[in-house]
Scaffold this motif. Structure first.
Motif, PDB file in Angstrom:
ATOM      1  N   ARG A 220      -5.614   0.034   0.407  1.00 11.99           N
ATOM      2  CA  ARG A 220      -6.532   0.583   1.394  1.00 11.99           C
ATOM      3  C   ARG A 220      -5.827   0.693   2.742  1.00 11.99           C
ATOM      4  NH1 ARG A 220     -10.113  -1.344   5.315  1.00 11.99           N
ATOM      5  NH2 ARG A 220     -11.943   0.016   5.660  1.00 11.99           N
ATOM      6  N   HIS A 232      -8.014   9.110   8.882  1.00 10.78           N
ATOM      7  CA  HIS A 232      -8.185   9.306   7.439  1.00 10.78           C
ATOM      8  C   HIS A 232      -8.067   7.957   6.748  1.00 10.78           C
ATOM      9  CE1 HIS A 232      -8.023  11.114   3.464  1.00 10.78           C
ATOM     10  NE2 HIS A 232      -6.921  10.398   3.217  1.00 10.78           N
ATOM     11  N   GLU A 233      -9.054   7.636   5.921  1.00 10.51           N
ATOM     12  CA  GLU A 233      -9.042   6.377   5.183  1.00 10.51           C
ATOM     13  C   GLU A 233      -8.846   6.663   3.696  1.00 10.51           C
ATOM     14  OE1 GLU A 233     -11.833   2.406   4.319  1.00 10.51           O
ATOM     15  OE2 GLU A 233     -12.503   3.977   5.697  1.00 10.51           O
ATOM     16  N   THR A 234      -8.029   5.862   3.062  1.00 10.13           N
ATOM     17  CA  THR A 234      -7.793   5.994   1.629  1.00 10.13           C
ATOM     18  C   THR A 234      -7.715   4.615   0.992  1.00 10.13           C
ATOM     19  OG1 THR A 234      -6.303   6.851  -0.083  1.00 10.13           O
ATOM     20  CG2 THR A 234      -5.288   6.082   1.953  1.00 10.13           C
ATOM     21  N   LEU A 235      -8.134   4.529  -0.252  1.00  7.26           N
ATOM     22  CA  LEU A 235      -8.047   3.266  -0.995  1.00  7.26           C
ATOM     23  C   LEU A 235      -6.731   3.159  -1.756  1.00  7.26           C
ATOM     24  CD1 LEU A 235     -11.701   3.036  -2.410  1.00  7.26           C
ATOM     25  CD2 LEU A 235     -10.729   1.879  -0.414  1.00  7.26           C
ATOM     26  N   LYS A 236      -6.041   4.273  -1.909  1.00  2.00           N
ATOM     27  CA  LYS A 236      -4.794   4.298  -2.672  1.00  2.00           C
ATOM     28  C   LYS A 236      -3.733   5.059  -1.867  1.00  2.00           C
ATOM     29  CE  LYS A 236      -7.096   4.139  -7.181  1.00  2.00           C
ATOM     30  NZ  LYS A 236      -7.258   4.803  -8.506  1.00  2.00           N
ATOM     31  N   ALA A 237      -3.220   4.399  -0.849  1.00  5.28           N
ATOM     32  CA  ALA A 237      -2.250   5.054   0.031  1.00  5.28           C
ATOM     33  C   ALA A 237      -0.998   5.485  -0.720  1.00  5.28           C
ATOM     34  CB  ALA A 237      -1.875   4.120   1.175  1.00  5.28           C
ATOM     35  N   ASP A 239      -0.712   6.776  -3.525  1.00  8.92           N
ATOM     36  CA  ASP A 239      -0.885   8.061  -4.194  1.00  8.92           C
ATOM     37  C   ASP A 239      -0.557   9.237  -3.279  1.00  8.92           C
ATOM     38  OD1 ASP A 239      -1.666   6.650  -6.383  1.00  8.92           O
ATOM     39  OD2 ASP A 239      -3.806   7.103  -6.211  1.00  8.92           O
ATOM     40  N   LEU A 240      -0.537   8.990  -1.961  1.00  5.67           N
ATOM     41  CA  LEU A 240      -0.248  10.059  -1.005  1.00  5.67           C
ATOM     42  C   LEU A 240       1.242  10.190  -0.708  1.00  5.67           C
ATOM     43  CD1 LEU A 240      -3.055   9.337   1.626  1.00  5.67           C
ATOM     44  CD2 LEU A 240      -3.113  10.978  -0.261  1.00  5.67           C
TER      45      LEU A 240
END
Length: 291
Positions: A220, A232-237, A239-240
């Motif tokens: 996260r 921008h918030e992501t739970l699976k950084a 993957d980016l």
């Protein structure tokens, strides 16, 4: 900088940066040894440079008879070369430059300002005129100009990404643009195209934080622009990561293509690396060398 600070408080904060910036730039410039005449060389101009013995092919009009009368050798009076002696700087002051991934690393803006000012110090000591792109600070010589440049470099731009300033380019001058070049590429293309149209050649130095190359983020993560306008918030950084690195590679390739098309040099510097190495590269690139 907080928008709630009074004008006087903001002025005091900006003024406090000057001595430290000057000290770092002077120290960095001191690590580079110049030749006897720095970048000065013979050619068309008004300023006396040196006497040299006459050579085969020299016009008799160039002979300095007063100096030659002092001995048995004829001497030519050479004047300092003054074509393309103006060097114009643009340093990105945008919010994206005020980023450092670790406490022991300088912000990109800090490294950019020190490198730009150290370059200016070397150029001015070598007899060049240095100023800013645009109309605020035309190229001049002297220690007062170094102080003016330090003051200009100490002012932040509140936009996330600052656009390169391309106005008032002096024909056939040299230019140095220092930025992370992560903003709108249309602005960079416009600036270099305008410069090329006026015969201006120069150097782009891209400055990146090591984390911007490695993308070490996992799990996260909340990504926010330094200026606070993007989030921008992501739970699976993780993957980016591949997509990010692909876009960064595309940006570098676009910068490479643009500089080749306009006759400029492109360099890359990481804030975790030696500032001296970057300064030496900048100085060589301005003389037409490559790394």
């Amino acid at each position: 900088m907080s928008p709630h600070l009074t004008l006087r408080e903001r002025a005091e904060v900006e003024a406090a940066r000057l001595p430290a910036l000057l000290a770092r730039a002077e120290s960095l410039a001191g690590t580079v040894l110049l030749g006897e005449h720095g970048r000065r060389r013979a050619g068309l101009g008004d300023d006396f440079w040196q006497y040299r013995p006459a050579q085969v092919g020299d016009s008799r009009r160039l002979i300095d008879h007063r100096r030659s009368a002092m001995g048995d050798v004829q001497f030519v009076r050479e004047r300092e070369w003054q074509i393309a002696q103006s060097v114009m700087l643009w340093v990105d002051q945008g919010a994206s430059m005020r980023f450092a991934s670790e406490a022991n690393l300088p912000e990109k803006a800090e490294r950019a300002r020190v490198l730009a000012l150290a370059t200016a110090i070397l150029l001015i000591r070598g007899g060049e005129r240095v100023g800013l792109t645009g109309t605020t600070l035309p190229p001049r010589r002297g220690n007062e100009q170094i102080l003016r440049l330090a003051e200009a470099f100490s002012v932040d731009d509140q936009s996330d990404y600052a656009a390169p300033e391309h106005r008032a380019m002096i024909p056939h001058a040299r230019a140095v643009f220092i930025s992370d070049f992560l903003g709108d590429m249309a602005d960079v293309r416009l600036a270099l195209t305008k410069a090329a149209d006026r015969g201006v050649r120069g150097v782009l130095l891209q400055i990146l934080d090591p984390s911007e190359e490695a993308f070490p983020f996992q799990g996260r993560t909340i990504f926010e622009s330094v200026g606070g306008t993007l989030s921008h918030e992501t739970l699976k950084a993780a993957d980016l990561r591949d997509r990010y690195l692909e876009r960064l590679a595309e940006r570098k390739a676009e910068l490479t293509q643009l500089t080749r098309a306009t006759g400029w040099h492109l360099g890359l510097h990481h804030t975790g690396d030696s500032a001296q190495t970057a300064l030496l590269w900048l100085y060589r690139a301005l003389d037409g060398g490559t790394s």
